[in-house]
Motif scaffolding. Structure first.
Motif, short mmCIF file in Angstrom:
data_model
loop_
_atom_site.label_atom_id
_atom_site.label_comp_id
_atom_site.label_asym_id
_atom_site.label_seq_id
_atom_site.Cartn_x
_atom_site.Cartn_y
_atom_site.Cartn_z
N GLY A 179 -5.86 -1.03 3.39
CA GLY A 179 -6.46 -1.07 1.69
C GLY A 179 -5.16 -1.02 0.77
O GLY A 179 -4.11 -0.34 1.18
N PHE A 222 -9.39 2.37 -0.75
CA PHE A 222 -10.43 1.43 -0.73
C PHE A 222 -10.69 1.40 -2.56
O PHE A 222 -11.31 2.19 -2.97
CB PHE A 222 -11.80 1.89 -0.02
N GLN A 277 -7.06 4.82 4.73
CA GLN A 277 -6.81 3.65 3.98
C GLN A 277 -7.45 3.57 2.66
O GLN A 277 -8.54 4.00 2.48
CB GLN A 277 -6.82 2.57 4.79
N ASN A 291 0.81 -1.28 -0.13
CA ASN A 291 0.01 0.04 -0.11
C ASN A 291 0.89 1.42 0.06
O ASN A 291 0.46 2.15 0.58
CB ASN A 291 -0.97 -0.03 1.11
N ASN A 309 -11.39 4.57 2.88
CA ASN A 309 -12.44 4.21 3.53
C ASN A 309 -13.35 5.58 3.89
O ASN A 309 -14.69 5.37 4.14
CB ASN A 309 -11.87 3.67 4.95
#
Length: 284
Positions: free
Chosen positions: A255, A182, A180, A108, A217
């Motif tokens: 994510g 998504f 995070q 990530n 998110n």
């Protein structure tokens, strides 16, 4: 009439694929777990199939004990090995094989296409890579092979169904700070992508199945709050998810950002390019 054989046909995505292709006039055969253990029966199905879709795998959003991690691994790798074995034995081979993977294959650190990326070294990253390696053996048998790296599939079921209840009650919120990534896809675009790759014989290799505009998110939370007209001020603390899911909480708290470069470059058109339109269509 063309025949499509599919593993994992009873899940949310599998059922959606079955319905779509039956409506298009395909004969759809669900490959059951017991059939995967019977090489003769499995080979018979493979010889009948023009298209094989591999979706099988235990649910990733769960509490990851050591035994559950083994199940996550074996349910994907062993299923794919069984299919490859049947392909090699089949006298008539399928025209196309589409196997599944996940954007969890990436780390990530950045936003990645299929051509410019960095792999994750955690459990999910290794699982996805091993799964893909097994599936790509179909290419050596001269079967056109595609691998779909799923983002979170949003539709009338699956992940979104689980998320909706707290939001409808006005107690939904971000997970942690909500920063995070998504990466998601509307179920309708996912089904269109299957049709597109099956119909276009030049399509093969790895595809990110994610909407062109990834979100976070927080972006998802805002879209749900706006469409449902509910407050979204109660964040879910990460430690609570760690208590429930142990290491499996990473799926929710950590994510990836992925873009569908190869699908777009090939001429595929998305209907739902961003989270606002996706949520409005599904929940509005």
């Amino acid at each position: 009439m063309k025949t499509l054989a599919i593993t994992g046909s009873s899940g949310f995505v599998g059922t959606s694929i079955k319905n779509r292709f039956e409506n298009k006039g395909f004969k759809v055969i669900g490959i059951k777990r017991e059939t995967l253990k019977d090489i003769n029966e499995l080979t018979k199905i493979i010889e009948e199939a023009d298209v094989v879709i591999n979706l099988a795998g235990a649910n990733i959003i769960n509490r990851w004990t050591e035994s559950y991690k083994k199940l996550l691994y074996s349910s994907r790798i062993n299923t794919t090995k069984a299919l490859i074995n049947a392909f090699s034995k089949a006298e008539k081979k399928p025209e196309v094989f589409i196997s599944t993977s996940a954007v969890g294959i990436y780390d990530n650190a950045s936003c990645y296409s299929e051509e410019d990326f960095s792999y994750s070294k955690d459990f999910l990253g290794v699982l996805a890579r091993d799964w893909e390696t097994e599936a790509l053996k179909a290419k050596d048998l001269d079967i056109r092979t595609a691998i779909f790296r799923f983002g979170i599939v949003l539709g009338d079921g699956g992940a979104l169904k689980k998320m909706l209840t707290p939001f409808k009650l006005g107690i939904g919120g971000t997970i942690g700070d909500g920063k995070q990534d998504f990466s998601f896809i509307h179920i309708s675009d996912l089904l269109d992508a299957y049709e597109y790759v099956i119909e276009n014989k030049q399509c093969d290799g790895v595809y990110n199945l994610t909407a062109p505009t990834p979100t976070t998110n927080l972006g998802l939370t805002k879209a749900l709050g706006k469409t449902l007209n509910r407050p979204t001020i109660l964040p879910v603390p990460e430690f609570a998810l760690n208590l429930i899911f142990s290491e499996g909480a990473k799926v929710l708290t950590d994510g990836q950002c992925a873009k569908p470069k190869r699908l777009i470059d090939s001429g595929f058109k998305f209907k739902y390019t961003n989270i606002e339109d996706t949520i409005e269509d599904l929940v509005g």
